[in-house]
Scaffold this active site. Structure first.
Site, PDB file in Angstrom:
ATOM      1  CG  ASP A  58       1.390 -38.468  13.460  1.00 19.19           C
ATOM      2  OD1 ASP A  58       1.762 -38.292  12.250  1.00 19.19           O
ATOM      3  OD2 ASP A  58       2.346 -38.602  14.248  1.00 19.19           O
ATOM      4  CD  GLU A  82       6.972 -37.448  10.948  1.00 15.11           C
ATOM      5  OE1 GLU A  82       8.236 -37.131  10.573  1.00 15.11           O
ATOM      6  OE2 GLU A  82       6.233 -36.871  11.948  1.00 15.11           O
ATOM      7  CD  GLU A  83       5.387 -34.917  14.662  1.00 15.15           C
ATOM      8  OE1 GLU A  83       6.515 -35.336  15.117  1.00 15.15           O
ATOM      9  OE2 GLU A  83       5.085 -34.172  13.838  1.00 15.15           O
ATOM     10  CG  ASP A 105       5.533 -31.187  11.704  1.00 16.73           C
ATOM     11  OD1 ASP A 105       5.390 -32.119  10.852  1.00 16.73           O
ATOM     12  OD2 ASP A 105       6.199 -31.468  12.675  1.00 16.73           O
ATOM     13  CG  HIS A 108       3.065 -36.599   9.319  1.00 20.63           C
ATOM     14  ND1 HIS A 108       2.877 -35.919  10.556  1.00 20.63           N
ATOM     15  CD2 HIS A 108       4.313 -36.028   9.169  1.00 20.63           C
ATOM     16  CE1 HIS A 108       3.384 -35.116  10.759  1.00 20.63           C
ATOM     17  NE2 HIS A 108       4.474 -34.658   9.869  1.00 20.63           N
TER      18      HIS A 108
END
Length: 368
Positions: free
Chosen positions: A67, A129-130, A95, A65
Site C-alpha cells: 500500500d 502498513e500505512e 515507500d 508492504h
C-alpha cells in the site's frame, strides 16, 4: 528484473484500503515463476501474498508492504511513474515499491539455485502498513511465520541498516468543565481553555532516554470542543501522539499525563485513555548490533558495496515493530535511496535499487 517490476508496481494504484489489484498482480507474477502462492485475506483490505521457497539452514522472512498513502497535491512528475536520469518518480516508488521489487527479484533469483545452496525463504507482501498494520498483524497472528529465524524488511533506509525503532501510543485526553452563560464565564469552567493549557504544557514532561532509540516525544494531533450556543464549553478532547522508547509503557504514559494535570493545577476533571485501534500497540524494539544475522549482513555489505552499512534506529513506527516485538524475531530493515516519502514527486534511485537487490541476494546466500 527489479526495475521492470518497480515500473509495474508503481503503475498500479494501491492506497491503503485499495490493495486488491496490486495483490493480484504480485500473486500472478509469482505463480508465473513457478511458486505456489497463498493469499491471506485481510477484511476490507484485500489479501496478503505469501510464497515459500524451501531450502536448508535458517528460515528468512522477506517482507514488504503493497500500500501507499493517498496522492498529495503538488506533483510535477507522473505519479504513475516517470524516469529522469537515475531517479524514478512515482507514488510509492520509494515507500516502498522499490524495496518490494527488489525482494521479488531476489526471491526469484534464489529459486534458481539448488536447494542446498539457499536458506528457506518466505516471501510476504502485506496490506495496510500505512494505516494500522492489519496485514502484518494478520500474518503474525496466523502462525505462518512462527518458524522464522530472521525478518528482512525492505523499507527505504537510504542503504543504511535499521536495527530498531521507537514505539507509539495514540492518546485521547478529555477535559470536563462546567457550562455557564458565555457572558458570565467566571460562573463556569471552560474545558477548551483548560485543555489548551494542558497541551501547551506537554513540554514539561521529562522522557526516558534510551542509548539507541534516544528519547520519546509528544505531538498534539487534534483538539476539539464547542459551545452549546452562547455557553461556556464544558467538554474538550485532544488526540496526542506519544512516541516511546524501551522502558516506557502505557502505565508510564498515562501516569505522566495525569501527574502533569496535577502539576499545572488543571481545573475540571481529566480522563486519559488509549485511542482505539483495530490492531495491537506498536511497541519499541532493538536488535543487538552483534546479533549473528547482523554480523552476516555487515560482512555481505562489505563484500558487495565495499563498506559496512551505517547503523540507524527508526524515529517512527511501521510493520517492523510488529515483527520485532510480537513475532519477536531479529528484524533487519534495509532499503534503497529515495526521497519525498508521503509527499509530492516521490522518487527512488534506480542504481540504488539494483545495489540493494544484490545485497539481498548475497545475504540470503550467506545464510547457508
Amino acid at each position: 528484473m527489479e526495475f521492470d517490476l518497480l515500473k509495474e508496481l508503481v503503475s498500479i494504484s494501491s492506497p491503503f484500503g485499495k490493495e486488491e489489484e496490486i495483490s493480484r498482480f504480485i500473486a500472478s507474477f509469482l505463480e508465473e515463476h513457478g511458486f505456489d502462492v497463498e493469499l491471506l485475506p485481510v477484511e476490507g483490505f484485500g489479501s496478503d501474498v505469501i510464497a515459500h521457497l524451501p531450502g536448508r539452514s535458517y528460515t528468512v522472512v522477506l517482507n514488504g508492504h503493497m500500500d501507499t498513502v493517498n496522492l498529495s497535491p503538488g506533483w510535477t512528475k507522473n505519479p504513475k511513474g516517470e524516469l529522469e536520469g537515475d531517479r524514478f518518480y512515482g507514488l510509492g516508488s520509494a515507500d516502498m515499491k522499490a524495496g518490494l521489487a527488489a525482494l521479488l527479484a531476489a526471491f526469484v533469483e534464489m529459486a534458481e539455485l539448488p536447494r542446498k545452496e539457499r536458506p528457506t525463504v518466505i516471501f510476504t507482501a502485506v496490506v495496510d502498513e500505512e494505516g494500522y498494520s492489519r496485514g502484518a498483524w494478520e500474518l503474525i497472528r496466523s502462525g505462518k511465520l512462527d518458524r522464522a529465524d530472521v525478518v528482512l524488511v525492505a523499507e527505504p533506509t537510504n542503504e543504511r541498516l535499521m536495527l530498531g525503532a521507537r514505539g507509539r501510543f495514540v492518546v485521547q485526553v478529555e477535559v470536563f468543565g462546567k457550562k455557564a452563560h458565555a457572558a458570565r464565564p467566571h460562573e463556569g469552567l471552560n474545558a477548551i481553555e483548560e485543555l489548551g493549557r494542558f497541551v501547551g504544557s506537554l513540554w514539561k514532561i521529562r522522557f526516558r532516554n534510551h542509548r539507541k532509540l534516544g528519547a520519546g516525544s509528544y505531538c498534539t494531533l487534534s483538539i476539539e470542543g464547542s459551545a452549546d450556543g452562547l455557553s461556556v464549553p464544558d467538554y474538550a478532547r485532544a488526540i496526542i501522539d506519544r512516541h516511546v522508547v524501551i522502558g516506557e509503557d502505557w502505565e508510564r504514559v498515562s501516569s505522566e499525563l495525569l501527574n502533569l494535570a496535577g502539576r499545572i493545577k488543571l481545573k475540571g476533571n481529566i480522563r486519559v485513555s488509549k485511542f482505539e485501534r483495530p490492531t495491537p500497540d506498536m511497541l519499541p524494539y532493538v536488535v543487538r548490533e552483534n546479533d549473528r544475522f547482523v554480523n552476516i549482513f555487515k560482512s555481505v555489505h562489505r563484500t558487495v558495496l565495499g563498506g559496512e552499512p551505517e547503523i540507524i534506529y527508526g524515529r517512527s513506527v511501521g510493520d517492523f515493530n510488529y515483527f520485532g516485538t510480537y513475532l519477536n524475531k531479529p528484524t533487519l530493515v534495509y532499503g534503497p535511496v529515495g526521497g519525498n516519502w508521503h509527499g509530492s514527486d516521490e522518487w527512488v534511485s534506480v542504481e540504488s535499487l539494483r545495489r540493494v537487490k544484490r545485497v539481498y541476494v548475497e545475504f540470503l546466500k550467506a545464510l547457508v
